[in-house]
Design an enzyme around this catalytic site. Structure first.
Site, PDB file in Angstrom:
ATOM      1  CB  CYS A 115      26.331  46.407  14.041  1.00 26.77           C
ATOM      2  SG  CYS A 115      25.686  46.723  12.399  1.00 26.77           S
ATOM      3  CG  HIS A 262      29.046  49.408  14.717  1.00 28.08           C
ATOM      4  ND1 HIS A 262      29.695  48.820  13.647  1.00 28.08           N
ATOM      5  CD2 HIS A 262      27.764  49.642  14.310  1.00 28.08           C
ATOM      6  CE1 HIS A 262      28.826  48.691  12.654  1.00 28.08           C
ATOM      7  NE2 HIS A 262      27.664  49.181  13.012  1.00 28.08           N
ATOM      8  CG  ASN A 292      27.655  49.752   9.269  1.00 29.76           C
ATOM      9  OD1 ASN A 292      28.353  48.818   9.653  1.00 29.76           O
ATOM     10  ND2 ASN A 292      26.474  50.030   9.790  1.00 29.76           N
TER      11      ASN A 292
HETATM   12  O1  UT7 Z   1      24.960  49.529  11.875  1.00 28.50           O
HETATM   13  C1  UT7 Z   1      23.718  49.219  12.418  1.00 28.50           C
HETATM   14  C2  UT7 Z   1      23.082  50.385  12.943  1.00 28.50           C
HETATM   15  N1  UT7 Z   1      22.676  51.255  11.859  1.00 28.50           N
HETATM   16  C3  UT7 Z   1      22.421  52.505  12.114  1.00 28.50           C
HETATM   17  O2  UT7 Z   1      22.617  52.913  13.230  1.00 28.50           O
HETATM   18  C4  UT7 Z   1      21.863  53.379  11.017  1.00 28.50           C
HETATM   19  C5  UT7 Z   1      20.903  54.356  11.627  1.00 28.50           C
HETATM   20  N2  UT7 Z   1      20.222  55.198  10.649  1.00 28.50           N
HETATM   21  C6  UT7 Z   1      20.840  56.089   9.860  1.00 28.50           C
HETATM   22  O3  UT7 Z   1      22.049  56.171   9.853  1.00 28.50           O
HETATM   23  C7  UT7 Z   1      19.999  57.036   9.041  1.00 28.50           C
HETATM   24  O4  UT7 Z   1      18.646  56.902   9.401  1.00 28.50           O
HETATM   25  C8  UT7 Z   1      20.155  56.843   7.515  1.00 28.50           C
HETATM   26  C9  UT7 Z   1      21.534  57.316   7.078  1.00 28.50           C
HETATM   27  C10 UT7 Z   1      19.966  55.396   7.149  1.00 28.50           C
HETATM   28  C11 UT7 Z   1      19.128  57.671   6.757  1.00 28.50           C
HETATM   29  O5  UT7 Z   1      19.244  59.016   7.114  1.00 28.50           O
HETATM   30  P1  UT7 Z   1      17.924  59.855   7.509  1.00 28.50           P
HETATM   31  O6  UT7 Z   1      18.404  61.208   7.808  1.00 28.50           O
HETATM   32  O7  UT7 Z   1      17.248  59.096   8.618  1.00 28.50           O
HETATM   33  O8  UT7 Z   1      17.104  59.846   6.185  1.00 28.50           O
HETATM   34  P2  UT7 Z   1      15.635  59.254   5.868  1.00 28.50           P
HETATM   35  O9  UT7 Z   1      15.683  57.772   5.813  1.00 28.50           O
HETATM   36  O10 UT7 Z   1      14.663  59.896   6.764  1.00 28.50           O
HETATM   37  O11 UT7 Z   1      15.390  59.794   4.406  1.00 28.50           O
HETATM   38  C12 UT7 Z   1      15.305  61.205   4.117  1.00 28.50           C
HETATM   39  C13 UT7 Z   1      15.111  61.396   2.629  1.00 28.50           C
HETATM   40  C14 UT7 Z   1      13.984  60.542   2.035  1.00 28.50           C
HETATM   41  O12 UT7 Z   1      13.365  61.324   1.023  1.00 28.50           O
HETATM   42  P3  UT7 Z   1      11.998  62.096   1.323  1.00 28.50           P
HETATM   43  O13 UT7 Z   1      11.020  61.032   1.708  1.00 28.50           O
HETATM   44  O14 UT7 Z   1      12.296  63.036   2.445  1.00 28.50           O
HETATM   45  O15 UT7 Z   1      11.714  62.756   0.027  1.00 28.50           O
HETATM   46  C15 UT7 Z   1      14.710  59.397   1.402  1.00 28.50           C
HETATM   47  O16 UT7 Z   1      14.010  58.842   0.308  1.00 28.50           O
HETATM   48  O17 UT7 Z   1      16.309  60.996   1.931  1.00 28.50           O
HETATM   49  C16 UT7 Z   1      15.967  60.070   0.897  1.00 28.50           C
HETATM   50  N3  UT7 Z   1      17.073  59.134   0.739  1.00 28.50           N
HETATM   51  C17 UT7 Z   1      18.124  59.377  -0.083  1.00 28.50           C
HETATM   52  N4  UT7 Z   1      18.410  60.394  -0.907  1.00 28.50           N
HETATM   53  C18 UT7 Z   1      19.578  60.338  -1.578  1.00 28.50           C
HETATM   54  C19 UT7 Z   1      17.264  57.941   1.360  1.00 28.50           C
HETATM   55  N5  UT7 Z   1      18.432  57.409   0.960  1.00 28.50           N
HETATM   56  C20 UT7 Z   1      18.984  58.270   0.072  1.00 28.50           C
HETATM   57  C21 UT7 Z   1      20.174  58.267  -0.677  1.00 28.50           C
HETATM   58  N6  UT7 Z   1      20.433  59.312  -1.481  1.00 28.50           N
HETATM   59  N7  UT7 Z   1      21.068  57.251  -0.586  1.00 28.50           N
END
Ligand code: UT7
Length: 335
Positions: A115, A262, A292
């Site tokens: 990135c 980014h 992204n």
């Molecule tokens: O470009 C390089 C740098 N990248 C970044 O900066 C990305 C940084 N991270 C993020 O943007 C976020 O952490 C994400 C968008 C990747 C994830 O968002 P989050 O709010 O941190 O969600 P999470 O990973 O904590 O997941 C929350 C819930 C989980 O379910 P439970 O365990 O709470 O039941 C996941 O299984 O959301 C679930 N989940 C989804 N649900 C529907 C994870 N992905 C999905 C999905 N659709 N695509």
């Protein structure tokens, strides 16, 4: 001492639009979750047979950038190609661009900084120009993510985020003092390499080993991201490296005309916007349309901002990136 400036910009994304609803048909996800957590509404995916690859998309973006810079391929002294998704394991994408654009035998350098790839690549171009070695450097960021994502529910936390596309800039020697790329600031922290990574195939994970050692549910040739950990580090590093760039030039946040972050997550961009007290029209976001696109995201966003008349002569433009490595960086540009 020479200065360097961006003299032309171009971008290209594949025609095939993949909406959140399209994804919800092939994995357990939904439009509300994706928009709320990331801001993404749709992204572009290469379609098999549409002629696009990481290199060909890079060439399409590069041709536009060259035309706008009013330079020909003969004027380019060096190609710098940033990607995490080259067409081949080796060689990198730079030499493919050199061949496709028929650019004599000029050097082609590949940058592997994910990135942060475009900011790192821009920094390299800037140094070559400032030392007087080259006059025109073609910098490309291009990614073909879609072919390598786990499009089952298992991969949903990563796969809904990434999209395909390319952006390019011609960086040109200039003698106008106080304008152009004022400075670049680069960092890395390899202790967190595995928090956002694709481990195989690689010399740590040759394909036969992967097949022999890994059960289907633990395949290391799909990208892995510890999302919350990456998010927490991103917001801190974005702010640090923007501040570092401003301070190095005796500037402050009130001097910023346009911040191009980014496009990692709309929530990250909004957090950074708030920290620097910038208005909506001082920060350019297009993650809603493209997801992204890693090394391509900043040059695509910068190209669009310029096309829309949001980057003008004399403006202070700040580029900032954070991602896998971890690596991060900023570029402070007086347009
Ligand atoms: O470009 C390089 C740098 N990248 C970044 O900066 C990305 C940084 N991270 C993020 O943007 C976020 O952490 C994400 C968008 C990747 C994830 O968002 P989050 O709010 O941190 O969600 P999470 O990973 O904590 O997941 C929350 C819930 C989980 O379910 P439970 O365990 O709470 O039941 C996941 O299984 O959301 C679930 N989940 C989804 N649900 C529907 C994870 N992905 C999905 C999905 N659709 N695509």
């Amino acid at each position: 001492m020479y200065t360097s400036r961006i003299s032309g910009l171009g971008s290209y994304v594949p025609e095939n639009v993949v909406t959140n609803d399209d994804l919800s048909k092939i994995m357990d996800t939904n439009d509300a979750w994706i928009q709320e957590r990331t801001g993404i509404k749709e992204r572009r995916h290469i379609k098999k047979g549409d002629g696009n690859s990481t290199s060909t998309m890079g060439v399409k973006a590069a041709k536009i950038a060259l035309e706008r810079a009013n330079v020909s391929t003969d004027d380019i002294d060096l190609i710098i190609f940033a990607t995490l998704s080259p067409d081949m394991y080796f060689p990198g994408g730079g030499v493919r661009v050199q061949e496709m654009m028929n650019m004599r035998t000029i050097p082609a350098l590949d940058v592997r900084n994910q990135c942060s790839g475009f900011v790192y690549a821009l920094s390299v171009a800037d140094q070559y120009i400032k030392t007087g070695m080259y006059k025109n450097v073609l910098v490309i960021g291009s990614e073909n993510h879609s072919g390598g994502l786990d499009m089952s529910t298992r991969g949903r936390a990563v796969s809904v985020i990434f999209g395909d596309g390319a952006g390019a800039a011609v960086v040109t020697r200039s003698e106008e003092d106080g304008k152009g790329i004022l400075s670049t600031h680069l960092h890395s922290e390899g202790a967190h390499a595995k928090e956002l990574s694709l481990e195989g195939p690689s010399t740590d994970h040759w394909v036969p080993e992967i097949i022999a050692e890994n059960p289907q549910e633990n395949i290391p040739y799909y990208p892995y991201m510890n999302g919350q950990f990456v998010f927490k580090n991103a917001v801190v590093r974005f702010s640090e490296v923007i501040n570092e760039g401003l301070q190095a030039n005796g500037l402050s946040a009130t001097d910023i005309n346009m911040l191009i972050p980014h496009q990692a997550n709309l929530r990250i961009s909004q957090f950074v916007q708030k920290q620097f007290r910038l208005s909506d029209d001082q920060v350019y976001n297009n993650i809603q349309k493209y997801g992204n696109t890693t090394a391509a995201s900043i040059p695509i966003a910068l190209t669009e901002a310029w096309e829309q008349g949001k980057v003008n002569d004399g403006d202070l433009v700040v580029l900032a990136a954070f991602g896998s490595g971890f690596t991060w960086g900023s570029a402070i540009i007086k347009w």
